[in-house]
Design a protein around this motif. Structure first.
Motif, PDB file in Angstrom:
ATOM      1  N   ALA A   1       0.934  -1.187   0.178  1.00 51.08           N
ATOM      2  CA  ALA A   1      -0.164  -0.207   0.068  1.00 51.08           C
ATOM      3  C   ALA A   1       0.471   1.278   0.463  1.00 51.08           C
ATOM      4  CB  ALA A   1      -1.299  -0.359   1.381  1.00 51.08           C
ATOM      5  N   GLY A   2       0.772   2.636   0.005  1.00 59.22           N
ATOM      6  CA  GLY A   2       1.671   3.717   0.152  1.00 59.22           C
ATOM      7  C   GLY A   2       2.368   3.495   1.506  1.00 59.22           C
ATOM      8  N   LEU A   3       3.277   4.712   1.599  1.00 58.18           N
ATOM      9  CA  LEU A   3       4.314   3.561   1.849  1.00 58.18           C
ATOM     10  C   LEU A   3       4.485   5.201   3.046  1.00 58.18           C
ATOM     11  CD1 LEU A   3       6.624   1.974  -0.427  1.00 58.18           C
ATOM     12  CD2 LEU A   3       5.943   1.463   1.973  1.00 58.18           C
ATOM     13  N   VAL A   4       3.751   7.033   2.579  1.00 58.64           N
ATOM     14  CA  VAL A   4       4.628   8.352   2.842  1.00 58.64           C
ATOM     15  C   VAL A   4       2.878   8.712   3.352  1.00 58.64           C
ATOM     16  CG1 VAL A   4       6.794   8.290   2.102  1.00 58.64           C
ATOM     17  CG2 VAL A   4       4.787   8.802   0.686  1.00 58.64           C
ATOM     18  N   ARG A   5       2.463   9.387   4.209  1.00 58.99           N
ATOM     19  CA  ARG A   5       1.878  10.606   4.030  1.00 58.99           C
ATOM     20  C   ARG A   5       2.745  11.272   4.901  1.00 58.99           C
ATOM     21  NH1 ARG A   5      -3.584   9.773   6.959  1.00 58.99           N
ATOM     22  NH2 ARG A   5      -3.501  11.437   6.955  1.00 58.99           N
ATOM     23  N   ASP A   6       1.750  13.111   5.093  1.00 56.53           N
ATOM     24  CA  ASP A   6       2.656  13.677   5.401  1.00 56.53           C
ATOM     25  C   ASP A   6       2.662  13.237   6.586  1.00 56.53           C
ATOM     26  OD1 ASP A   6       1.632  15.805   3.446  1.00 56.53           O
ATOM     27  OD2 ASP A   6      -0.309  16.772   4.034  1.00 56.53           O
ATOM     28  N   GLY A   7       3.978  13.524   7.612  1.00 54.18           N
ATOM     29  CA  GLY A   7       5.001  13.436   8.588  1.00 54.18           C
ATOM     30  C   GLY A   7       5.001  11.812   9.049  1.00 54.18           C
ATOM     31  N   MET A   8       5.066  11.024   7.980  1.00 55.92           N
ATOM     32  CA  MET A   8       5.973   9.613   8.651  1.00 55.92           C
ATOM     33  C   MET A   8       5.823   8.250   7.126  1.00 55.92           C
ATOM     34  SD  MET A   8       2.370   7.187   9.928  1.00 55.92           S
ATOM     35  CE  MET A   8       2.332   5.372   9.589  1.00 55.92           C
TER      36      MET A   8
ATOM     37  N   SER B   1       5.975  16.920   4.866  1.00 52.25           N
ATOM     38  CA  SER B   1       4.898  16.742   3.760  1.00 52.25           C
ATOM     39  C   SER B   1       5.059  15.360   2.916  1.00 52.25           C
ATOM     40  CB  SER B   1       4.486  17.418   2.613  1.00 52.25           C
ATOM     41  OG  SER B   1       5.393  17.628   1.647  1.00 52.25           O
ATOM     42  N   ALA B   2       4.240  14.750   2.363  1.00 50.92           N
ATOM     43  CA  ALA B   2       4.275  13.627   2.044  1.00 50.92           C
ATOM     44  C   ALA B   2       5.207  14.101   0.088  1.00 50.92           C
ATOM     45  CB  ALA B   2       2.617  13.065   2.392  1.00 50.92           C
ATOM     46  N   SER B   3       4.610  14.640   0.468  1.00 55.05           N
ATOM     47  CA  SER B   3       5.303  15.002  -1.260  1.00 55.05           C
ATOM     48  C   SER B   3       7.045  14.867  -1.789  1.00 55.05           C
ATOM     49  CB  SER B   3       4.703  16.599  -2.031  1.00 55.05           C
ATOM     50  OG  SER B   3       5.486  17.524  -1.238  1.00 55.05           O
ATOM     51  N   THR B   4       7.495  16.106  -0.367  1.00 56.34           N
ATOM     52  CA  THR B   4       8.632  15.725   0.108  1.00 56.34           C
ATOM     53  C   THR B   4       9.506  14.238   0.299  1.00 56.34           C
ATOM     54  OG1 THR B   4       8.822  17.594   0.994  1.00 56.34           O
ATOM     55  CG2 THR B   4      10.407  16.683   1.507  1.00 56.34           C
ATOM     56  N   LEU B   5       8.959  14.009   1.650  1.00 56.54           N
ATOM     57  CA  LEU B   5       9.341  11.979   1.554  1.00 56.54           C
ATOM     58  C   LEU B   5       9.072  10.700   0.458  1.00 56.54           C
ATOM     59  CD1 LEU B   5       7.895  12.322   5.493  1.00 56.54           C
ATOM     60  CD2 LEU B   5       9.997  12.717   4.139  1.00 56.54           C
ATOM     61  N   SER B   6       8.000  11.382  -0.712  1.00 57.40           N
ATOM     62  CA  SER B   6       8.049  10.544  -1.542  1.00 57.40           C
ATOM     63  C   SER B   6       9.261  10.048  -1.903  1.00 57.40           C
ATOM     64  CB  SER B   6       6.966  10.527  -2.822  1.00 57.40           C
ATOM     65  OG  SER B   6       7.505  12.518  -3.521  1.00 57.40           O
ATOM     66  N   HIS B   7      10.370  10.993  -1.909  1.00 59.00           N
ATOM     67  CA  HIS B   7      11.651  10.966  -2.033  1.00 59.00           C
ATOM     68  C   HIS B   7      12.215   8.889  -1.839  1.00 59.00           C
ATOM     69  CE1 HIS B   7      16.070  11.609  -3.333  1.00 59.00           C
ATOM     70  NE2 HIS B   7      17.372  10.933  -2.075  1.00 59.00           N
ATOM     71  N   TYR B   8      11.634   8.596  -0.862  1.00 59.14           N
ATOM     72  CA  TYR B   8      11.919   7.207  -0.490  1.00 59.14           C
ATOM     73  C   TYR B   8      11.411   6.582  -1.005  1.00 59.14           C
ATOM     74  CZ  TYR B   8      10.788   3.349   3.055  1.00 59.14           C
ATOM     75  OH  TYR B   8      10.788   2.261   4.224  1.00 59.14           O
ATOM     76  N   GLU B   9      10.102   6.530  -1.854  1.00 57.50           N
ATOM     77  CA  GLU B   9       9.197   5.689  -2.553  1.00 57.50           C
ATOM     78  C   GLU B   9       9.672   5.567  -3.898  1.00 57.50           C
ATOM     79  OE1 GLU B   9       4.611   5.818  -1.419  1.00 57.50           O
ATOM     80  OE2 GLU B   9       5.575   7.066  -3.286  1.00 57.50           O
ATOM     81  N   TYR B  10      10.579   6.777  -4.721  1.00 58.54           N
ATOM     82  CA  TYR B  10      11.968   6.734  -6.129  1.00 58.54           C
ATOM     83  C   TYR B  10      13.128   6.022  -5.565  1.00 58.54           C
ATOM     84  CZ  TYR B  10      15.150   8.769  -8.269  1.00 58.54           C
ATOM     85  OH  TYR B  10      16.533   9.280  -9.134  1.00 58.54           O
ATOM     86  N   LEU B  11      13.558   6.276  -4.139  1.00 60.51           N
ATOM     87  CA  LEU B  11      14.973   5.040  -4.163  1.00 60.51           C
ATOM     88  C   LEU B  11      14.515   3.995  -3.855  1.00 60.51           C
ATOM     89  CD1 LEU B  11      16.609   8.033  -0.979  1.00 60.51           C
ATOM     90  CD2 LEU B  11      16.970   7.406  -3.181  1.00 60.51           C
ATOM     91  N   LEU B  12      13.005   3.608  -3.131  1.00 64.97           N
ATOM     92  CA  LEU B  12      12.422   2.150  -2.965  1.00 64.97           C
ATOM     93  C   LEU B  12      12.635   1.531  -4.335  1.00 64.97           C
ATOM     94  CD1 LEU B  12      10.251   2.711  -0.277  1.00 64.97           C
ATOM     95  CD2 LEU B  12      12.165   0.803  -0.462  1.00 64.97           C
TER      96      LEU B  12
END
Lengths: 429, 91
Positions: free
Chosen positions: A290-297, A341-352
Motif C-alpha cells: 500500500a502507500g509508504l508515506v503521508r504527511d509526517g510519516m 510533507s508527503a510530497s517531499t517524503l515521496s523521495h523514499y518511494e523513488y529510492l525504493l
C-alpha cells in the motif's frame, strides 16, 4: 514536551537501521521499543544475506554478533516414508567477506541498538506506542499510554502487523493469503555436535529447507539453520490453507511430527529445547503493497510489507535494513528544507523503486500466486521421492531398464497435462 | 515434546489483564474454529462444559496469527503493555 525530530516506532532491524543512518545527522532520534530490549520481541527463521546491505552499512559487520557463515545449503523433498535431498556446498561462500550468516535476533538487534546509542540515538525500551498524534491529515507524533510524544516525522517500524500503518491508512486489510506463520524451536546441541552432524568445519554453517509431506499439502515447509551452539528448527505455513482446510491438524503438532521424522530425529538427538517462538511473515508480494508515506510519516520493513518468498530463498531482514537506511536518507534530505510533507517524503518511494527491494518484488511478482498450488507441497515432492526409490530398488524380479522405470514414474504424475502446466507456471518465479 | 513444555522454557512477564479478548457471540456461530488450528502455542480451546471459547493469554508468543485466522473477526488482539509478554532470549 519538546518536539523530537524523528520518532521511530519499533526497535527491530528496520527501525534501528533508520536510526543508525540518522544518528550522525544532528537530528534528535528516538526509537521506541515495546520489549525489554531491542530484539526481545523479534524472531527470524534464521538467516541474513549481507551482500545487499554491506555497502549501505559498511562499518557494522566485523564485530556484529552473527552466528555461522553458511557454506552448505540443503533442499530436501519429503515423501511420506522417503525423502530426496540436494546438498550444495560452495567454497566461494567460505571466503571472506562471507555472503550470508545465520542469526539470532535477540542478540543481533540488541547489539545494533547499542551501536545506535553509541552514535547518539536514543533507544527507549518497554514503551508500547498506542496511536498516532494527528493534526488534521498530518501525523505529528505518537501516543504511548497517557504520554504524548510530538515529532516532526514518525517512522512506523512496528513490524508485520503494523497497527500504525493501519491507523494511517497506509496498509490494506490483511487477507490470510498475505501472511504465513513461522514457528521454531531453538535446540541446544553444542558446537562439536553441530559441526559433526551437519558436516561443517568450525565456524561454518548450514541451511536446510524441507518441502513435502510434513505440511499435509499446505503451502509451507520446514527449516533448520545452524547457529554457534544451537540450531533453529521450525516450519512456515501459509495462513490461507490454515483457514480453508478443515484438516484436523493443529499447526503446532506438525512441528513435532517433523522432528520425529527419521531424517531429523538423529540430527536433534540429545539436544535441549531452550526456546519456542513464532512470528508472522509478510508474503503478499508487491501487489499487496500500500502507500509508504503521508504527511509526517514513513513506513519501513515488515510494516511496509517488504518480505518475499522466492520459493528456495525467503527474504525480509535485508529489505528491512535497506528500507530503514533509505528512509533515513529521505528524512535527512527533508530536514534540510524543513519540509516533511508527503510530497517531499515521496523521495523514499523513488529510492525504493531503484533499490533491490522493489526490483526483486517486481521480478517475483507472481510467486505468491504460484505458491498457492498445493501440488508443489505434496504431489511433486512425493513423486520425485517415489521415482528415486524405484530407481534404487532391487527385488527378486529381473530389473527393468532404467529409462523405462524413470519414464513410467514420470508419466504417472509429472509428465501429465496438469504437470506440464504446473511446470510452465514456474517460469513466473 | 508437549506444547506446554515448550512454552515453559520461554521467559514471560505476565500482565494481570489479557491482551486478547473474544467476542463470544461470534464464537458461538463459528463452526471452523481456525484459531485452535492456527495458534502455534495452542492457546485456544473450547470449554466442553460451557461451550465457550477460551484463550490462555499468558503463553502468547505475540505472533498475531489468531487475529488473521479468525475469519469472523471475533478476536481482539493487541500487543501486551510495554513491560509485559514474552521476552525472547534467542529470537
Amino acid at each position: 514536551m519538546e518536539r523530537i525530530d524523528v520518532v521511530i516506532v519499533g526497535g527491530g532491524l528496520a527501525g534501528l537501521s533508520c536510526a543508525y543512518g540518522l544518528a550522525d545527522s544532528g537530528l534528535t532520534v528516538l526509537v521506541l521499543e515495546r520489549g525489554d530490549f531491542s530484539g526481545s520481541k523479534n524472531v527470524t527463521g534464521g538467516r541474513i544475506y549481507l551482500e545487499p546491505v554491506r555497502r549501505l552499512l559498511p562499518d557494522l559487520w566485523d564485530e556484529a554478533p552473527l552466528e555461522r557463515h553458511v557454506v552448505r545449503e540443503r533442499l530436501t523433498l519429503l515423501g511420506r516414508t522417503n525423502s530426496t535431498s540436494i546438498d550444495h556446498y560452495s567454497d566461494r561462500r567460505d571466503q571472506r567477506p562471507y555472503p550470508s550468516y545465520t542469526i539470532l535476533r535477540a542478540r543481533f538487534d540488541r547489539w545494533l541498538s547499542e551501536k545506535v546509542a553509541e552514535r547518539g540515538g536514543f533507544v527507549i525500551p518497554q514503551k508500547r506506542v498506542d496511536d498516532l498524534l494527528m493534526d488534521g491529515k498530518r501525523v505529528v507524533g505518537v501516543t504511548a499510554g497517557d504520554e504524548e510524544i510530538p515529532a516532526r516525522v514518525v517512522v512506523a517500524a512496528d513490524g508485520v502487523l503494523s497497527f500504525l500503518a493501519e491507523r494511517a491508512g497506509l496498509r490494506r486489510d490483511f487477507e490470510p493469503e498475505d501472511l504465513a506463520v513461522g514457528y521454531k524451536e531453538i535446540i541446544h546441541l553444542g558446537d562439536r555436535k553441530i559441526e559433526d552432524r551437519f558436516n561443517l568445519e568450525p565456524g561454518q554453517g548450514a541451511a536446510q529447507l524441507f518441502v513435502g509431506a510434513i505440511t499435509g499439502g499446505m503451502m509451507g515447509g520446514g527449516f533448520i539453520y545452524t547457529n554457534k551452539e544451537t540450531i533453529s528448527l521450525g516450519m512456515v505455513l501459509g495462513l490461507a490453507p490454515l483457514t480453508r482446510l478443515q484438516n484436523g491438524i493443529e499447526a503446532y503438532r506438525l512441528l513435532d511430527a517433523f522432528k520425529e521424522r527419521p531424517e531429523i530425529r538423529r540430527l536433534v538427538e540429545g539436544g535441549e529445547t531452550v526456546e519456542y517462538s513464532a512470528h508472522l511473515i509478510p508474503e503478499g508480494g508487491i501487489r499487496r503493497l500500500a502507500g509508504l508515506v503521508r504527511d509526517g510519516m514513513l513506513v519501513v520493513g515488515d510494516a511496509a510489507g517488504f518480505g518475499l518468498n522466492m520459493l528456495v530463498t525467503v527474504r525480509g531482514m535485508e529489505y528491512a535494513m535497506i528500507s530503514g537506511v533509505l528512509a533515513a536518507e529521505t528524512i535527512k534530505r527533508a530536514a534540510q528544507s524543513n519540509d516533511f510533507s508527503a510530497s517531499t517524503l515521496s523521495h523514499y518511494e523513488y529510492l525504493l523503486k531503484r533499490s533491490v527491494i522493489i526490483r526483486d518484488m517486481e521480478t517475483f511478482r507472481r510467486s505468491a500466486e504460484i505458491l498457492k498450488n498445493p501440488r508443489l507441497f505434496s504431489l511433486y515432492p512425493q513423486s520425485v521421492c517415489d521415482l528415486l526409490e524405484k530407481v534404487m530398488e532391487i527385488d527378486e524380479k529381473p530389473k527393468e531398464r532404467l529409462s523405462s522405470t524413470v519414464f513410467k514414474e514420470l508419466r504417472r504424475n509429472i509428465l501429465t497435462l496438469r504437470g506440464i502446466k504446473d511446470l510452465w507456471s514456474l517460469r513466473g518465479i | 515434546m508437549e506444547i506446554q513444555e515448550k512454552l515453559a522454557v520461554d521467559a514471560f512477564k505476565n500482565d494481570t489483564e489479557s491482551h486478547i479478548t473474544l467476542d463470544q457471540e461470534k464464537c458461538m456461530i463459528c463452526r471452523e474454529r481456525f484459531c485452535i488450528y492456527a495458534c502455534p502455542a495452542h492457546l485456544y480451546e473450547l470449554n466442553e462444559e460451557s461451550r465457550k471459547m477460551q484463550v490462555e493469554f499468558a503463553g502468547c508468543l505475540e505472533c498475531g496469527t489468531c487475529l488473521i485466522a479468525c475469519i469472523y473477526g471475533a478476536v481482539t488482539w493487541r500487543y501486551p503493555r510495554g513491560e509485559f509478554g514474552v521476552q525472547y532470549r534467542y529470537g
